[in-house]
Design an enzyme around this catalytic site. Sequence first.
Site, PDB file in Angstrom:
ATOM      1  N   ASP A  12       7.034   2.310  -2.496  1.00 21.45           N
ATOM      2  CA  ASP A  12       6.926   1.720  -1.164  1.00 21.45           C
ATOM      3  C   ASP A  12       8.143   0.836  -0.939  1.00 21.45           C
ATOM      4  OD1 ASP A  12       4.534   2.998  -1.086  1.00 21.45           O
ATOM      5  OD2 ASP A  12       3.284   1.193  -0.967  1.00 21.45           O
ATOM      6  N   ASP A  55      -5.163   6.792   7.409  1.00 29.44           N
ATOM      7  CA  ASP A  55      -5.444   5.512   6.766  1.00 29.44           C
ATOM      8  C   ASP A  55      -6.644   4.895   7.467  1.00 29.44           C
ATOM      9  OD1 ASP A  55      -3.071   6.050   5.396  1.00 29.44           O
ATOM     10  OD2 ASP A  55      -1.869   4.945   6.862  1.00 29.44           O
TER      11      ASP A  55
END
Length: 249
Positions: free
Chosen positions: A8, A130
């Site tokens: 990330d 998500d």
Amino acid sequence: MILYPAIDLKDGACVRLVRGEMSHATVFNTDPAEQARAFKAQGFEWLHLVDLNGAFEGKPVNGEAVERILGAIGGMPAQLGGGIRDLKTIAMWLEKGISRVILGTVALREPELVKEACREFPGKVAVGIDAREGYVAVAGWAETSSVKALDLALKFEDSGVSAIIYTDINRDGAMGGVNVEATADLAFHLTTPVIASGGVSSIEDLQALKKEEGTGIAGVICGRALYDGRIDPQAALALLSARAEEDAD
């Protein structure tokens, strides 16, 4: 089942967030390309990359770091999400060597664009769903919609999406364990393969997901637990690569 180590990217560094909060970022490596090389050396087949700044800004921000990663891994496939919201950006990343783009926010807001992308770039498009309490969150998880995760996933069943990447936001980065039940339930209702994400904290989590492989769970993304040593890469890879018949013995 494929294990995807996560890189990330925030401000050019390799970080992990807790429940998607940018203010709760732990920097694990200031050289993402070095981290990518390390994951490749450990035997991983794929990389999972996220441009966190891009997810919030709606356009690529950590492009330079992504390009350095691609240069460091020498053909190892990588999937990328974060700030990819039009066909031009999809084409740009695929031309630069990304194997699969992940469309999240645009999947909720412009589902027809996702379907068009699947037609134009077959096998190269995944949808990231998500969920917070079962409802889809977008824009770097800053906004929660009134759309349920399964309802959104079903929109893309016949469109050629290569995978649904399902993240339980409340579990992500919190080391509380993966939401196996919700992930397996989603996979069971879809023909599209599902990749689990969020909360993987131990080899036991991977074992639990492996047991549900028959529902359609094709992979799992792991971040913090690999960085802090809670999960041994070799043990995890051996577990997930085992054939289903071996698991039944």
